[in-house]
Design a protein around this motif. Structure first.
Motif, PDB file in Angstrom:
ATOM      1  N   THR A 199      14.443   3.154  12.256  1.00  0.00           N
ATOM      2  CA  THR A 199      13.033   2.782  12.471  1.00  0.00           C
ATOM      3  C   THR A 199      12.716   1.576  11.587  1.00  0.00           C
ATOM      4  N   VAL A 200      12.305   0.507  12.190  1.00  0.00           N
ATOM      5  CA  VAL A 200      11.969  -0.731  11.478  1.00  0.00           C
ATOM      6  C   VAL A 200      10.431  -0.844  11.415  1.00  0.00           C
ATOM      7  N   GLU A 201       9.891  -0.955  10.200  1.00  0.00           N
ATOM      8  CA  GLU A 201       8.444  -1.051  10.027  1.00  0.00           C
ATOM      9  C   GLU A 201       8.091  -2.245   9.131  1.00  0.00           C
ATOM     10  N   ASP A 202       6.934  -2.847   9.396  1.00  0.00           N
ATOM     11  CA  ASP A 202       6.393  -3.911   8.544  1.00  0.00           C
ATOM     12  C   ASP A 202       5.144  -3.362   7.875  1.00  0.00           C
ATOM     13  N   THR A 203       5.265  -2.954   6.622  1.00  0.00           N
ATOM     14  CA  THR A 203       4.122  -2.390   5.875  1.00  0.00           C
ATOM     15  C   THR A 203       3.748  -3.246   4.665  1.00  0.00           C
ATOM     16  N   THR A 204       4.371  -4.381   4.542  1.00  0.00           N
ATOM     17  CA  THR A 204       4.120  -5.246   3.380  1.00  0.00           C
ATOM     18  C   THR A 204       3.147  -6.356   3.757  1.00  0.00           C
ATOM     19  N   ALA A 205       2.067  -6.444   3.008  1.00  0.00           N
ATOM     20  CA  ALA A 205       1.052  -7.464   3.297  1.00  0.00           C
ATOM     21  C   ALA A 205       1.528  -8.831   2.823  1.00  0.00           C
ATOM     22  N   PRO A 206       1.007  -9.887   3.392  1.00  0.00           N
ATOM     23  CA  PRO A 206       1.342 -11.236   2.933  1.00  0.00           C
ATOM     24  C   PRO A 206       0.875 -11.446   1.490  1.00  0.00           C
ATOM     25  N   VAL A 207       1.392 -12.457   0.856  1.00  0.00           N
ATOM     26  CA  VAL A 207       1.079 -12.775  -0.537  1.00  0.00           C
ATOM     27  C   VAL A 207       0.528 -14.195  -0.611  1.00  0.00           C
ATOM     28  N   PHE A 208      -0.608 -14.332  -1.353  1.00  0.00           N
ATOM     29  CA  PHE A 208      -1.161 -15.672  -1.542  1.00  0.00           C
ATOM     30  C   PHE A 208      -0.224 -16.503  -2.413  1.00  0.00           C
ATOM     31  N   ASN A 209      -0.155 -17.774  -2.125  1.00  0.00           N
ATOM     32  CA  ASN A 209       0.765 -18.657  -2.843  1.00  0.00           C
ATOM     33  C   ASN A 209       0.140 -19.291  -4.088  1.00  0.00           C
ATOM     34  N   GLU A 210      -1.159 -19.595  -4.029  1.00  0.00           N
ATOM     35  CA  GLU A 210      -1.807 -20.342  -5.110  1.00  0.00           C
ATOM     36  C   GLU A 210      -2.446 -19.398  -6.134  1.00  0.00           C
TER      37      GLU A 210
ATOM     38  N   ARG B 200      -8.925 -13.975   3.469  1.00  0.00           N
ATOM     39  CA  ARG B 200      -8.245 -12.823   4.066  1.00  0.00           C
ATOM     40  C   ARG B 200      -6.985 -13.332   4.769  1.00  0.00           C
ATOM     41  N   THR B 201      -5.822 -12.767   4.384  1.00  0.00           N
ATOM     42  CA  THR B 201      -4.575 -13.128   5.045  1.00  0.00           C
ATOM     43  C   THR B 201      -4.002 -11.892   5.722  1.00  0.00           C
ATOM     44  N   MET B 202      -3.471 -12.083   6.930  1.00  0.00           N
ATOM     45  CA  MET B 202      -2.971 -10.951   7.722  1.00  0.00           C
ATOM     46  C   MET B 202      -1.704 -11.382   8.457  1.00  0.00           C
ATOM     47  N   ASP B 203      -0.740 -10.462   8.499  1.00  0.00           N
ATOM     48  CA  ASP B 203       0.476 -10.758   9.248  1.00  0.00           C
ATOM     49  C   ASP B 203       0.364 -10.227  10.666  1.00  0.00           C
ATOM     50  N   ALA B 204       1.456 -10.376  11.432  1.00  0.00           N
ATOM     51  CA  ALA B 204       1.417 -10.003  12.849  1.00  0.00           C
ATOM     52  C   ALA B 204       1.244  -8.513  13.068  1.00  0.00           C
ATOM     53  N   CYS B 205       1.524  -7.707  12.026  1.00  0.00           N
ATOM     54  CA  CYS B 205       1.395  -6.256  12.164  1.00  0.00           C
ATOM     55  C   CYS B 205       0.105  -5.726  11.552  1.00  0.00           C
ATOM     56  N   GLY B 206      -0.796  -6.612  11.185  1.00  0.00           N
ATOM     57  CA  GLY B 206      -2.094  -6.188  10.677  1.00  0.00           C
ATOM     58  C   GLY B 206      -2.134  -5.858   9.208  1.00  0.00           C
ATOM     59  N   ASN B 207      -1.029  -6.083   8.488  1.00  0.00           N
ATOM     60  CA  ASN B 207      -1.069  -5.880   7.039  1.00  0.00           C
ATOM     61  C   ASN B 207      -1.916  -6.993   6.418  1.00  0.00           C
ATOM     62  N   GLU B 208      -2.840  -6.596   5.561  1.00  0.00           N
ATOM     63  CA  GLU B 208      -3.866  -7.524   5.102  1.00  0.00           C
ATOM     64  C   GLU B 208      -3.909  -7.598   3.587  1.00  0.00           C
ATOM     65  N   ASN B 209      -4.181  -8.782   3.083  1.00  0.00           N
ATOM     66  CA  ASN B 209      -4.417  -8.994   1.654  1.00  0.00           C
ATOM     67  C   ASN B 209      -5.715  -9.790   1.542  1.00  0.00           C
ATOM     68  N   VAL B 210      -6.637  -9.304   0.688  1.00  0.00           N
ATOM     69  CA  VAL B 210      -7.967  -9.910   0.577  1.00  0.00           C
ATOM     70  C   VAL B 210      -8.222 -10.311  -0.870  1.00  0.00           C
ATOM     71  N   HIS B 211      -8.749 -11.500  -1.049  1.00  0.00           N
ATOM     72  CA  HIS B 211      -9.218 -11.925  -2.368  1.00  0.00           C
ATOM     73  C   HIS B 211     -10.688 -12.326  -2.254  1.00  0.00           C
ATOM     74  N   ILE B 212     -11.491 -11.809  -3.194  1.00  0.00           N
ATOM     75  CA  ILE B 212     -12.934 -12.086  -3.203  1.00  0.00           C
ATOM     76  C   ILE B 212     -13.292 -12.771  -4.519  1.00  0.00           C
ATOM     77  N   GLN B 213     -13.986 -13.870  -4.416  1.00  0.00           N
ATOM     78  CA  GLN B 213     -14.534 -14.560  -5.583  1.00  0.00           C
ATOM     79  C   GLN B 213     -16.055 -14.492  -5.512  1.00  0.00           C
ATOM     80  N   THR B 214     -16.675 -14.068  -6.622  1.00  0.00           N
ATOM     81  CA  THR B 214     -18.137 -14.023  -6.697  1.00  0.00           C
ATOM     82  C   THR B 214     -18.617 -15.115  -7.640  1.00  0.00           C
TER      83      THR B 214
END
Length: 318
Positions: free
Chosen positions: A51-62, A115-129
């Protein structure tokens, strides 16, 4: 590669692999089957499922922008352009900005979301206030009125002041209070201008007028003990101890003379204290008299002016 043995002869192994795609490009399953057969058609099989799964969210570069607090008159920094990478494919970054107004025009919150998201919906969010605040008070414009020492009859008109604020409108209020001094002829007039911006920040300017009033003469004496006009009352004379008072009758005879008149113990009560024509402590007849008042006056506390006041004084003795 699997092999097999058989107790009655040789065995052959066949291999088969099938793939079933999942809900996104990087999710799927692989089914692998090994089948061993002997010469009499007996078989045995082994199945492996991967079973091949993509559960890892993308990572911001900067480097991610941190929360900050700025004054309302500051330049708000432009949004940072962020990119991201994903271990199983491409990743896109979506940016959104929302402004939430605060309790007053100069206060607000700017919410920036990457908000960054890959093709499988794994999401990484950064919020600045970004917190925008108004803590800077208004500033008065022009030349502000300074402290002065003036005569009571020459009180300058209160100036109309203006003020500016970097984040909004300004309201100016004016207040004037009189503060009693040590004696009646000297007191202070406190003028206060208060500038208030729309967020309640205030700045004040205060002008103090040191007032010096000339002596006010009450020109009637009725020494009957009723507490009204029992003495020749010179309002504020206690502020000018270097003074002299002379009183004359209609024929020019001096009936009273003193230095350091003080409205308390050293006063004229309708009795003669002259040395020449009128006996001392003699009650003077009802009538009109003439007074001469001298005192040293200073409007600024430095330069002294010799003041003379003359006039008529009416004495009533029963």
């Amino acid at each position: 590669m699997l092999t097999a043995t058989d107790n009655c002869g040789t065995a052959t192994v066949t291999f088969n692999e099938t793939r079933v795609d999942g809900g996104c490009p990087n999710n799927y399953s692989i089914t692998r089957t090994w089948t061993s057969s002997d010469s009499c058609g007996n078989t045995v099989a082994h199945t492996q499922t991967i079973t091949v799964e993509d559960t890892t969210a993308p990572v911001f570069n900067e480097v991610l922008p941190a929360d900050i607090t700025v004054e309302c008159n500051s330049i708000i920094p432009a949004p940072t352009t962020l990119t991201a990478t994903d271990n199983c494919g491409a990743a896109s970054v979506q940016f959104d900005e929302e402004t939430i107004n605060g309790s007053c025009p100069g206060n607000a919150e700017i919410i920036r979301t990457w908000r960054t998201m890959d093709a499988c919906g794994n999401e990484n969010v950064h919020i600045q206030t970004i917190t925008v605040i108004d803590t800077t008070p208004p500033v008065f414009e022009g030349i502000l009125p300074q402290n002065l020492s003036v005569e009571c009859g020459s009180i300058p008109v209160a100036q109309t002041l203006t003020a500016t604020d970097s984040c909004g409108e300004v309201t100016i209020t004016f207040e004037e209070n009189e503060v009693e001094g040590d004696c009646k002829s000297k007191y202070e007039l406190i003028r206060t201008w208060t500038a208030t911006d729309s967020c309640g920040n205030t700045t004040t300017h205060t002008q103090t007028l040191n007032l010096n009033c000339h002596v006010k003469v009450f020109n009637a004496v009725s020494p009957d003990g009723d507490g009204s006009n029992d003495i020749f009352y010179l309002e504020g004379i206690e502020c000018f101890p270097n003074n002299s008072v002379e009183i004359f009758n209609r024929w020019g005879a001096k009936v009273f003379e003193t230095q350091g008149y003080d409205n308390t113990s050293n006063v004229f009560r309708g009795r003669s204290e002259g040395r020449n024509t009128i006996s001392k402590n003699e009650e003077l007849p009802t009538g009109t008299y003439f007074y001469v008042l001298h005192y040293d006056f200073s409007s600024d506390g430095n330069q002294t002016e010799k003041i003379e006041k003359t006039g008529y004084l009416y004495v009533v003795n029963k």
